[in-house]
Design an enzyme around this catalytic site. Structure first.
Site, PDB file in Angstrom:
ATOM      1  CG  HIS A 170     -67.612  45.302  16.690  1.00 12.11           C
ATOM      2  ND1 HIS A 170     -67.389  46.155  17.743  1.00 12.11           N
ATOM      3  CD2 HIS A 170     -68.890  45.490  16.319  1.00 12.11           C
ATOM      4  CE1 HIS A 170     -68.491  46.839  17.997  1.00 12.11           C
ATOM      5  NE2 HIS A 170     -69.415  46.444  17.146  1.00 12.11           N
ATOM      6  CG  ASP A 196     -64.530  47.354  19.060  1.00 11.61           C
ATOM      7  OD1 ASP A 196     -64.179  46.697  18.062  1.00 11.61           O
ATOM      8  OD2 ASP A 196     -65.715  47.666  19.292  1.00 11.61           O
ATOM      9  CB  SER A 216     -71.146  48.932  16.219  1.00 15.97           C
ATOM     10  OG  SER A 216     -71.658  48.114  17.238  1.00 15.97           O
TER      11      SER A 216
END
EC number: 3.4.21.-
Length: 1295
Positions: A121, A149, A256
């Site tokens: 993402h 992911d 992230s």
């Protein structure tokens, strides 16, 4: 993470994905339902945007850990930090991971080659991981694969700045399996899965209820670390962890993709187990989801971009997109394959590669396997691509060109042997690159610390001020390989840089010729000579070379007309922001967050004196953590130069200085404000900003110093160990307060030594031994002690000469207890006795120290001038008054405490040295000795005060005793009395008697001339006896005699006597007459417990022997011998004496050989030797008394009677004659008289007669018709002096 993420199940990925709460059709309520359904967890609304908790941990510690700065170096163990409450925090005793794989943004992690990992993402935010920066290189993402992911990315170049994180090689299915593989025993004794994460999200600092927002994400300056515990191993293919409650760094937007690390107990290293996926709040605690490392996915992408070609020793040609494999290297059409652009070509099993076109592989590179050799030829064509990866122990001989419009990236542990000038730049991450041409590359960039550049030709680097080579973070190695190299500056940013010379046979000169201040942070080692020479008539003080890394060479360092500083390195720390605050209008922008953070931590910094932790500077002069620089070399040569050793430097080597200034413990230190960030401009430029200030830390120097017309200063906290000889000519030296100097070798200075700190002078310890050789220390202008902290120490076999001056309450210590005194080296026993008089320490000089304290223990002080001391304490010591020209000396002491010690004062018939005690005198078992330098027999009626002390002093502090002075025992008569104002010890007379032991020793030494005469006498007649045994003819002969002897009084000697000669036979009526000439050399050694020495003698003589037919014979000989003597005596202070003497000999022997049979005989004989022995005389002083010792010329007359028997044995071609003898040798005249004279009178010792029985056995053999050999053994007995054993071997050649 991008803003704040909630968790949503994805059918496409088969697991949870993070979705921004600001995204369309996603709400916190919807997300909470999903989480409650899928995870059975209660999510309490949105997650607060809070991450770094600084309530008990300094902000800098989080950043230092992630950036491997400060104490958080990769692999460091037992790391602890101090918390703001003063407690210690230990990270569960984990070692520190290497976070170099983290990209500057923190959102991706390199895993080696051209690959990195992140989360899928992140693609929505190009700042995160689409372009990744490592040090000074930028890399673009060219392709990717993802699942659940987790994303693997392919970059456009091989990453050179890091080898990448080690990926987890296994994925346990259960928590218990994971605990076995990754669990560690924590500080509370339980086993848990503990790990670290490094990322750079939207950073805020939380202090209780207050928050400091940086409004910054993906900033490398703010790359921070988390310490976590894995609580759930598998949740929809992810693991879940929670942050440590003390070292608490909660993940937030922008985190992230950041890497999570666990320690693999099987591999014994840190591994990358996944990338950060999302966060959620459960019961008020933040939980973090990590998407696990997907090895299958990584392998799929790598396989997609790999084109494998097995050369198997053959060759290939590459043209355009075609690659042709030729079997057995035949230049024929072979198997063809198409090359796909952007793929890596993987060559295996060795062979040749020929470029037939300019090749552009795009993001594809060339990979070579391990353990093979490859030859790459380009025929002028170029290659361009992701780079070159060479396997371990493989060699690639590169005879092609790299495209000049690109930068070659070289990785892998193998060797790239570049054989052609490239005209391009190169970046090196791993392995060796050998340069074989001048200017092989335009510029070279070394990163990660795993690469090495090897010079294989002169001038193979560039010719600019940096020589075209740049060392970024962790640097690499430059191997000069026997080639000289000159730099104006070395572009090195940290101590990961090393310049070496692996050629052990050829020294390489590394010249650094900066004319402005410059700091080199790296290391220098190997067979290198370092020079910093400025071509100038004057000293260029601005041409300062500062070394804060290390030097380790056995070669020299040379500095001329410039300055050199060796110092430690201020450890770099993370900063909060490297750029300036561009908004100065507080009413618009608010207070700068960096300022707010500093103010927030100011109270703790004040408490711990730690402002450096919050000052947004990577280094500070006041920080306590400095890396120690170790500098080792043979000799540092300084000519018109300045040399300083500043804080945290440990220097080992000798210094030779001329017209130079040396400062050890210099307060001036230097900091590079850009250290760690010096390399700029995509890696091919260098900047440095230097600050200087005062900062004091421990400094060490070990070695010797030779200096002329120079100056030396030893500063605070410097520890100087002079273990090499130190000679200072017109070179003053100062030792500041707080400095310590230990002289473990001889030290001489023509100036004085100024001491405000501590000076210790010692003997010379022998390597790998507990023995010590006495050390000599001399200061022509003395030792000047300033201030109450000055400390002067002499111990451990030190002999010190020079006056001592002290202006304050200094401390002077001489000697140490006998139990601590080391063993003297056996080779220096006699010398030590002369220097130290049997004490641990000897000091010669005067002490002017009216406020100081002097302590003596097992020491002797030769006091030679007026002295004054506040307090003197002595134990097992001696204070001996001396002086020149008969001047007497006074020692004045305020307070004197003496035990088991002696004071030796000189006196004549009217005056004496004096000890004056003003305030207190105490002690016991002390001797008061008097050296009578003028006496006239027994004397009374003297009235000379020796000691005066305060009234009431105990009468038994001193007692008088007999002293052996010269050849007499002298007893002073001392009266002790207490008058109305003082107590005195007064010399009122003396008595002297002859010292029989000293006279005996002197007589034994002086009898050496007689014993030397006797040794020559015993060898006079050897040649004539041989002639009778062998029926000789005219010829030449040689003889060697070695023997030992002994006498009473412990006397023993040994000698080696060599004779050579020639004689001629005359056949006369009724007799044979032999006439001849001889030359002799004797090397003898003699000694007793009182003396030892040697005599070397040379002589010449004439002889004749008449042998009658009847059997009668007459032997005559005359001889002269010259003696060179050197003897050392330990009695009466005689010492070592060199003198010459001589002796004459005239001898006659008669005898008759009666043949019992044709082959056996008996020979009675008689001998008489008359001679002359020259006398000798010695004059000297013992303890101030004039002494004379002499013996007169004398004429020995020695007789001998005896009988020999012999028998001859013969065969066809041989004949041997055996003989034995018994005789008696005796003195007819007494040997010389010895005269001893001292101040008490003259003593004459008459010579005595001696006699001894002689015994010998021997043989003579005819080896050939004209060659004879003889051997004889002999000894004597029943004499005062006897020959214990002697062996005589002779050879004769007949003409």
């Amino acid at each position: 993470m991008n803003k704040i993420y909630s968790l949503k199940y994805s059918a496409a990925t088969g697991g949870l994905i993070a979705v921004s709460e600001l995204a369309k059709r996603v709400s916190g309520k919807t997300n909470r339902k999903l989480v409650a359904t899928m995870l059975s967890l209660a999510v309490a609304g949105t997650v607060n945007a809070a991450n770094i908790d600084i309530s008990n941990v300094w902000a800098r510690d989080y950043l230092d850990l992630a950036q491997n700065k400060g104490i958080f170096q990769p692999g460091a163990t037992d790391v602890t930090i101090t918390l703001k409450n003063g407690d210690k925090f230990s990270f569960h005793n984990l070692s520190i991971p290497d976070f170099s794989g983290a990209a500057a943004s923190g959102a991706a992690t390199a895993i080696g080659g051209s690959y990195s990992v992140t989360v899928a993402h992140n693609k929505k935010n190009p700042q995160a991981a689409e372009t990744q920066v490592y040090a000074q290189s930028s890399y673009r993402v060219v392709d990717r694969r993802n699942s659940n992911d987790f994303e693997i990315q392919r970059l456009n170049k091989f990453v050179v700045e890091t080898v990448g994180a080690t990926p987890a090689e296994t994925n346990p299915t259960t928590y218990s399996d994971a605990l076995e593989r990754y669990g560690i025993v924590t500080s509370d004794g339980s086993k848990k899965i503990i790990g670290f994460r490094a990322g750079s999200g939207g950073t805020s600092f939380i202090n209780g209820e207050s928050k400091i927002s940086t409004n910054s994400a993906y900033s490398h300056d703010l790359l921070s670390a988390s310490l976590f515990e894995v609580t759930q191993w598998d949740s929809y293919g992810m693991m879940i962890y929670k942050n440590d409650k003390t070292f608490r760094n909660l993940e937030i937007f922008g985190d992230s993709g950041s890497g999570a690390y666990l320690y693999d107990n099987k591999l014994e290293k840190w591994v990358l187990v996944g990338t950060t996926h999302g966060i959620a709040s459960v019961n008020g605690d933040q939980l973090t989801w990590i998407t696990k490392y997907n090895d299958k996915l990584v392998s799929e992408l790598k396989d997609t971009y790999s084109h494998k070609i097995n050369l198997n020793g053959n060759n290939v040609t590459i043209k355009n997109t075609d690659i042709t494999l030729h079997q057995n290297n035949a230049d024929t059409t072979g198997t063809q394959e198409k090359i796909t652009k952007d793929k890596d070509i993987v060559f295996t099993n060795g062979g040749d590669v020929l470029f037939k076109d300019n090749l552009d592989f795009g993001s594809g590179g060339i990979i070579f396997d391990e353990g093979h050799e490859y030859n790459i030829n380009g025929q002028g064509f170029t290659f361009k691509g992701a780079g070159i990866d060479i396997g371990k122990e493989s060699i690639v001989n590169w005879n092609a060109l790299y495209s000049s419009d690109d930068v070659l990236h070289k990785i892998g542990p193998g060797t790239l042997n570049v054989q052609k000038k490239q005209g391009a730049n190169i970046k090196i991450g791993e392995g060796n690159v050998i340069l074989n041409e001048e200017g092989t590359f335009n510029n070279i960039y070394l990163a990660s610390g795993n690469g090495k550049v090897i010079l294989n030709k002169d001038n193979s680097l560039g010719n600019d001020q940096y020589a075209g080579i740049f060392f970024t973070k962790r640097g690499g190695t430059l191997d000069l390989n026997g080639h000289n190299q000159t730099f104006t500056r070395i572009a090195a940013t940290d101590d990961g840089t090393t310049i070496t010379n692996s050629d052990t046979t050829k020294e390489a000169v590394l010249a650094i010729n900066n004319e402005d201040s410059y700091i080199y942070h790296g290391n220098i080692n190997g067979n290198i000579k370092l020079t910093h020479n400025i071509n100038s008539q004057d000293k260029k003080t601005n041409a300062k070379l500062i070394l804060d890394g290390s030097v380790n060479t056995k070669n020299d360092v040379e500095v001329s007309n410039a300055s050199l500083t060796m110092q430690g390195h201020a450890t770099e720390h993370a900063i909060f922001r490297s750029s300036a605050n561009h908004c100065s209008l507080v009413f618009l922008c608010g207070t700068d967050w960096v300022t707010v953070l500093k103010e927030t931590e100011s109270s703790y910094n004040k408490k711990f004196n730690s402002d450096y932790k919050s000052n947004n500077q990577q280094t500070s002069f006041d920080q306590p953590d400095w890396k120690t620089g170790v500098f080792k070399f043979d000799t540092l040569h300084l000519n018109n130069a300045d040399f300083s050793i500043s804080r945290n430097a440990n220097v080992e080597g000798n210094i030779s200085a001329n017209k130079s200034a040396i400062t050890i413990g210099d307060k001036n230190v230097y900091i590079d404000n850009l250290a760690g960030k010096n390399i700029t401009n995509n890696g091919f430029d260098f900047k440095q900003t230097i600050s200087t200030n005062l900062s004091i830390g421990e400094t060490k120097f070990t070695g010797g110093i030779t200096a002329h017309n120079s100056q030396i200063a030893i500063g605070d906290q410097a520890v100087v160990t002079l273990n090499g000889a130190t000679f200072l000519d017109n070179t003053p030296i100062s030792i500041d307060k707080g400095a310590k100097v230990i002289a473990q070798n001889s030290m001489f200075t023509t100036k004085g030594i100024d001491i405000s700190g501590e000076l210790t002078m010692m003997g010379i310890p022998e390597q790998n031994s507990k023995t010590v050789t006495p050390g000599l220390h001399y200061a022509a202008d003395g030792f000047r002690l300033s201030g109450g902290n000055a400390n002067f120490i002499a111990r451990n076999m030190a002999s010190v000469t020079g006056n001592i001056y002290a202006d304050d309450a200094a401390t002077i210590t001489l000697g140490q207890p006998e139990t601590e005194t080391p063993t003297i080296s056996s080779a220096y026993q006699a010398w030590a006795e002369t220097l130290l008089y049997g004490f641990d320490t000897a000091y010669r000089g005067a002490i002017t120290a009216p406020k100081a304290t002097v302590s003596m223990n097992n020491a002797i002080w030769h006091l030679n001038s007026q002295s004054s001391i506040n307090r003197l304490e002595t134990k097992d010591s001696m204070v001996r008054f001396t002086g020149d020209n008969g001047k007497f000396t006074t020692l004045t002491v305020n307070n004197l405490t003496i035990d088991d010690s002696a004071f030796v004062l000189r006196a004549n018939l009217a005056q004496a040295d004096q000890l004056v005690v003003n305030k207190s005198l105490s002690g016991k078992n002390n001797l008061l000795l008097v050296d009578f330098i003028e006496k006239n027999g027994n004397s009374n009626g003297l009235n000379i005060d020796l000691v005066s002390a305060p009234k009431g002093t105990a009468v038994d502090v001193f007692k008088a005793t007999t002293r052996s002075i010269g050849f007499s025992d002298v007893t002073p008569v001392i009266e002790q009395k207490n008058d109305t104002d003082k107590a005195t010890w007064t010399l009122i007379g003396y008595k002297s008697v002859a010292n029989a032991d000293a006279a005996k020793k002197a007589t034994l030494l002086m009898s050496g001339g007689y014993k030397a005469f006797l040794a020559e006498v015993n060898n006079l007649n050897k040649r004539m006896g041989d002639l009778r045994d062998i029926n000789g003819e005219s010829g030449a002969w040689a003889r060697i005699i070695s023997g030992t002897g002994s006498a009473g009084g412990g006397f023993s000697d040994n000698y080696t006597h060599v004779q050579v000669g020639a004689d001629n036979k005359h056949e006369l009526d009724g007799l044979d007459l032999f006439t001849g000439v001889t030359m002799t050399y004797t090397d003898s050694h003699a000694g007793s417990d009182a003396f030892s020495g040697e005599t070397k003698s040379v002589g010449a003589g004439l002889y004749a022997s008449a042998m009658f037919e009847s059997g009668a014979y007459i032997d005559l000989i005359g001889k002269y011998v010259h003696h060179d003597n050197e003897y050392t005596a330990t009695f009466a202070g005689l010492g070592t004496r060199d003198y010459s003497s001589h002796s004459w000999y005239a001898g006659a022997e008669v005898g008759y050989r009666y043949h019992v049979t044709d082959s056996a005989w008996i020979e009675p004989q008689a001998e008489l030797v008359y001679g002359a022995v020259s006398g000798k005389q010695f004059s000297w002083k013992d303890q101030g008394m004039n002494l004379t010792m002499k013996d007169k010329d004398f004429n020995p007359l020695i007789g001998r009677t005896g009988v020999d028997v012999g028998k001859s044995f013969s065969g066809k071609d041989w004949k041997v004659t055996a003989r034995a003898g018994l005789g008696y040798q005796f003195d007819l005249f007494a040997n010389g008289e010895t005269v001893l004279r001292d101040a008490s009178g003259e003593k004459r010792i008459k010579g005595e007669k001696d006699g001894r029985m002689l015994m010998n056995v021997g043989l003579n053999a005819e080896i050939r018709d004209n060659l004879r050999f003889g051997l004889e053994f002999e000894k004597s007995a029943f004499g005062k002096y006897n020959v214990d054993n002697a062996i005589n071997a002779n050879f004769r050649y007949s003409f």
